[in-house]
Design a protein around this motif. Structure first.
Motif, PDB file in Angstrom:
ATOM      1  N   TYR A  36       0.808  -1.218   0.000  1.00 27.58           N
ATOM      2  CA  TYR A  36       0.000   0.000   0.000  1.00 27.58           C
ATOM      3  C   TYR A  36       0.845   1.273   0.000  1.00 27.58           C
ATOM      4  CZ  TYR A  36      -3.771   3.191   1.182  1.00 27.58           C
ATOM      5  OH  TYR A  36      -4.671   4.226   1.166  1.00 27.58           O
ATOM      6  N   CYS A  37       2.035   1.227   0.603  1.00 26.13           N
ATOM      7  CA  CYS A  37       2.877   2.421   0.729  1.00 26.13           C
ATOM      8  C   CYS A  37       4.090   2.407  -0.191  1.00 26.13           C
ATOM      9  CB  CYS A  37       3.340   2.574   2.177  1.00 26.13           C
ATOM     10  SG  CYS A  37       2.002   2.799   3.336  1.00 26.13           S
ATOM     11  N   ASP A  38       4.118   1.501  -1.148  1.00 22.92           N
ATOM     12  CA  ASP A  38       5.274   1.363  -2.030  1.00 22.92           C
ATOM     13  C   ASP A  38       4.756   1.145  -3.449  1.00 22.92           C
ATOM     14  OD1 ASP A  38       7.571   0.555  -3.405  1.00 22.92           O
ATOM     15  OD2 ASP A  38       8.262  -0.741  -1.785  1.00 22.92           O
ATOM     16  N   PRO A  39       5.144   1.982  -4.415  1.00 19.24           N
ATOM     17  CA  PRO A  39       4.585   1.875  -5.765  1.00 19.24           C
ATOM     18  C   PRO A  39       5.185   0.753  -6.625  1.00 19.24           C
ATOM     19  CG  PRO A  39       6.121   3.695  -5.687  1.00 19.24           C
ATOM     20  CD  PRO A  39       6.022   3.147  -4.284  1.00 19.24           C
ATOM     21  N   ARG A  40       5.899  -0.184  -6.023  1.00 22.08           N
ATOM     22  CA  ARG A  40       6.487  -1.283  -6.792  1.00 22.08           C
ATOM     23  C   ARG A  40       5.565  -2.515  -6.773  1.00 22.08           C
ATOM     24  NH1 ARG A  40      12.090  -2.027  -4.000  1.00 22.08           N
ATOM     25  NH2 ARG A  40      10.753  -1.676  -2.204  1.00 22.08           N
ATOM     26  N   ILE A  41       5.652  -3.296  -7.839  1.00 19.82           N
ATOM     27  CA  ILE A  41       4.932  -4.559  -7.935  1.00 19.82           C
ATOM     28  C   ILE A  41       5.975  -5.667  -7.954  1.00 19.82           C
ATOM     29  CG2 ILE A  41       3.415  -5.975  -9.375  1.00 19.82           C
ATOM     30  CD1 ILE A  41       2.218  -3.296 -10.380  1.00 19.82           C
ATOM     31  N   PHE A  42       5.746  -6.691  -7.150  1.00 23.05           N
ATOM     32  CA  PHE A  42       6.670  -7.811  -7.023  1.00 23.05           C
ATOM     33  C   PHE A  42       6.011  -9.078  -7.536  1.00 23.05           C
ATOM     34  CE2 PHE A  42       7.660  -4.779  -3.700  1.00 23.05           C
ATOM     35  CZ  PHE A  42       9.030  -4.663  -3.776  1.00 23.05           C
ATOM     36  N   SER A  43       6.836 -10.099  -7.813  1.00 21.64           N
ATOM     37  CA  SER A  43       6.276 -11.379  -8.222  1.00 21.64           C
ATOM     38  C   SER A  43       7.049 -12.529  -7.593  1.00 21.64           C
ATOM     39  CB  SER A  43       6.272 -11.522  -9.740  1.00 21.64           C
ATOM     40  OG  SER A  43       7.554 -11.814 -10.221  1.00 21.64           O
ATOM     41  N   LEU A  44       6.340 -13.639  -7.512  1.00 19.95           N
ATOM     42  CA  LEU A  44       6.909 -14.909  -7.057  1.00 19.95           C
ATOM     43  C   LEU A  44       6.406 -15.991  -7.998  1.00 19.95           C
ATOM     44  CD1 LEU A  44       6.039 -14.699  -3.267  1.00 19.95           C
ATOM     45  CD2 LEU A  44       8.345 -14.796  -4.203  1.00 19.95           C
ATOM     46  N   PRO A  45       7.224 -16.993  -8.305  1.00 16.20           N
ATOM     47  CA  PRO A  45       6.699 -18.117  -9.069  1.00 16.20           C
ATOM     48  C   PRO A  45       5.572 -18.789  -8.277  1.00 16.20           C
ATOM     49  CG  PRO A  45       9.099 -18.216  -8.929  1.00 16.20           C
ATOM     50  CD  PRO A  45       8.642 -17.132  -7.992  1.00 16.20           C
ATOM     51  N   SER A  46       4.562 -19.281  -8.972  1.00 17.70           N
ATOM     52  CA  SER A  46       3.428 -19.927  -8.299  1.00 17.70           C
ATOM     53  C   SER A  46       3.872 -21.102  -7.435  1.00 17.70           C
ATOM     54  CB  SER A  46       2.404 -20.421  -9.319  1.00 17.70           C
ATOM     55  OG  SER A  46       1.874 -19.341 -10.025  1.00 17.70           O
ATOM     56  N   ASP A  47       4.938 -21.770  -7.838  1.00 16.88           N
ATOM     57  CA  ASP A  47       5.425 -22.935  -7.094  1.00 16.88           C
ATOM     58  C   ASP A  47       6.687 -22.607  -6.290  1.00 16.88           C
ATOM     59  OD1 ASP A  47       7.143 -22.540  -9.218  1.00 16.88           O
ATOM     60  OD2 ASP A  47       7.122 -24.630  -9.886  1.00 16.88           O
ATOM     61  N   ALA A  48       6.817 -21.358  -5.865  1.00 16.85           N
ATOM     62  CA  ALA A  48       8.023 -20.915  -5.154  1.00 16.85           C
ATOM     63  C   ALA A  48       8.241 -21.732  -3.872  1.00 16.85           C
ATOM     64  CB  ALA A  48       7.911 -19.440  -4.809  1.00 16.85           C
ATOM     65  N   PRO A  49       9.466 -22.197  -3.654  1.00 15.57           N
ATOM     66  CA  PRO A  49       9.767 -22.884  -2.406  1.00 15.57           C
ATOM     67  C   PRO A  49       9.927 -21.869  -1.270  1.00 15.57           C
ATOM     68  CG  PRO A  49      11.732 -22.763  -3.760  1.00 15.57           C
ATOM     69  CD  PRO A  49      10.593 -22.190  -4.575  1.00 15.57           C
ATOM     70  N   THR A  50       9.835 -22.352  -0.061  1.00 16.62           N
ATOM     71  CA  THR A  50      10.015 -21.504   1.111  1.00 16.62           C
ATOM     72  C   THR A  50      11.355 -20.777   1.019  1.00 16.62           C
ATOM     73  OG1 THR A  50       8.684 -22.972   2.467  1.00 16.62           O
ATOM     74  CG2 THR A  50      10.188 -21.510   3.637  1.00 16.62           C
ATOM     75  N   GLY A  51      11.333 -19.488   1.328  1.00 14.11           N
ATOM     76  CA  GLY A  51      12.548 -18.687   1.317  1.00 14.11           C
ATOM     77  C   GLY A  51      12.817 -17.958   0.018  1.00 14.11           C
ATOM     78  N   THR A  52      11.929 -18.076  -0.949  1.00 10.50           N
ATOM     79  CA  THR A  52      12.117 -17.387  -2.221  1.00 10.50           C
ATOM     80  C   THR A  52      12.079 -15.876  -2.024  1.00 10.50           C
ATOM     81  OG1 THR A  52      11.095 -19.203  -3.425  1.00 10.50           O
ATOM     82  CG2 THR A  52      11.188 -17.081  -4.553  1.00 10.50           C
ATOM     83  N   VAL A  53      12.969 -15.172  -2.677  1.00  8.71           N
ATOM     84  CA  VAL A  53      13.006 -13.715  -2.609  1.00  8.71           C
ATOM     85  C   VAL A  53      12.137 -13.161  -3.738  1.00  8.71           C
ATOM     86  CG1 VAL A  53      14.480 -11.677  -2.786  1.00  8.71           C
ATOM     87  CG2 VAL A  53      15.318 -13.738  -1.627  1.00  8.71           C
ATOM     88  N   PRO A  54      11.152 -12.307  -3.422  1.00 11.55           N
ATOM     89  CA  PRO A  54      10.314 -11.720  -4.470  1.00 11.55           C
ATOM     90  C   PRO A  54      11.142 -10.888  -5.448  1.00 11.55           C
ATOM     91  CG  PRO A  54       9.365 -11.330  -2.307  1.00 11.55           C
ATOM     92  CD  PRO A  54      10.744 -11.867  -2.090  1.00 11.55           C
ATOM     93  N   THR A  55      10.710 -10.859  -6.691  1.00  6.79           N
ATOM     94  CA  THR A  55      11.368 -10.089  -7.739  1.00  6.79           C
ATOM     95  C   THR A  55      10.536  -8.859  -8.060  1.00  6.79           C
ATOM     96  OG1 THR A  55      12.213 -12.125  -8.715  1.00  6.79           O
ATOM     97  CG2 THR A  55      12.199 -10.180 -10.124  1.00  6.79           C
ATOM     98  N   GLU A  56      11.176  -7.703  -8.116  1.00  6.85           N
ATOM     99  CA  GLU A  56      10.463  -6.490  -8.531  1.00  6.85           C
ATOM    100  C   GLU A  56      10.250  -6.565 -10.040  1.00  6.85           C
ATOM    101  OE1 GLU A  56      11.150  -1.699  -8.909  1.00  6.85           O
ATOM    102  OE2 GLU A  56      12.218  -2.753  -7.324  1.00  6.85           O
ATOM    103  N   VAL A  57       9.003  -6.417 -10.483  1.00  4.94           N
ATOM    104  CA  VAL A  57       8.716  -6.507 -11.913  1.00  4.94           C
ATOM    105  C   VAL A  57       8.308  -5.176 -12.524  1.00  4.94           C
ATOM    106  CG1 VAL A  57       8.115  -8.943 -11.897  1.00  4.94           C
ATOM    107  CG2 VAL A  57       6.340  -7.253 -11.506  1.00  4.94           C
ATOM    108  N   PHE A  58       7.869  -4.247 -11.697  1.00  2.50           N
ATOM    109  CA  PHE A  58       7.394  -2.980 -12.243  1.00  2.50           C
ATOM    110  C   PHE A  58       7.326  -1.964 -11.116  1.00  2.50           C
ATOM    111  CE2 PHE A  58       4.113  -0.063 -13.868  1.00  2.50           C
ATOM    112  CZ  PHE A  58       4.601   0.161 -15.139  1.00  2.50           C
TER     113      PHE A  58
END
Length: 94
Positions: A36-58
């Motif tokens: 809500y307070c950050d204008p970035r959008i992040f993504s995770l693979p649908s099958d991400a294992p525990t500990g995956t770091v989100p990727t900024e996509v936009f």
């Protein structure tokens, strides 16, 4: 000590400028979310294992405040900007 049924989070990210994670939508086998307070959008693979770091996509411009990310029946992704009262479509490359 966590209970036996405890499941660790799939991903964790720092609340730098962020304050409240807003849920997202699945598109192209990735879960998209924002804050809500950050204008970035992040993504995770649908099958991400525990500990995956989100990727900024936009990153949206400053002054944007997303309150939701949703997908419709055709798979299009919509961003709801509470600050400006706008609905935006997010176009993702393949």
């Amino acid at each position: 000590t966590p209970p036996d049924s405890y499941q660790p989070p799939v991903a964790v990210y720092r609340h730098g400028p962020g304050c409240s994670v807003i849920g997202g939508a699945v598109a192209q086998d990735r879960y998209l979310f924002s804050d809500y307070c950050d204008p970035r959008i992040f993504s995770l693979p649908s099958d991400a294992p525990t500990g995956t770091v989100p990727t900024e996509v936009f990153a949206l411009g400053n002054g944007r405040r997303l309150s939701a990310i949703v997908s419709d029946a055709s798979g299009r992704i919509w961003l709801l900007d509470a600050e400006r009262g706008e609905v935006l479509e997010l176009l993702l490359g393949n």
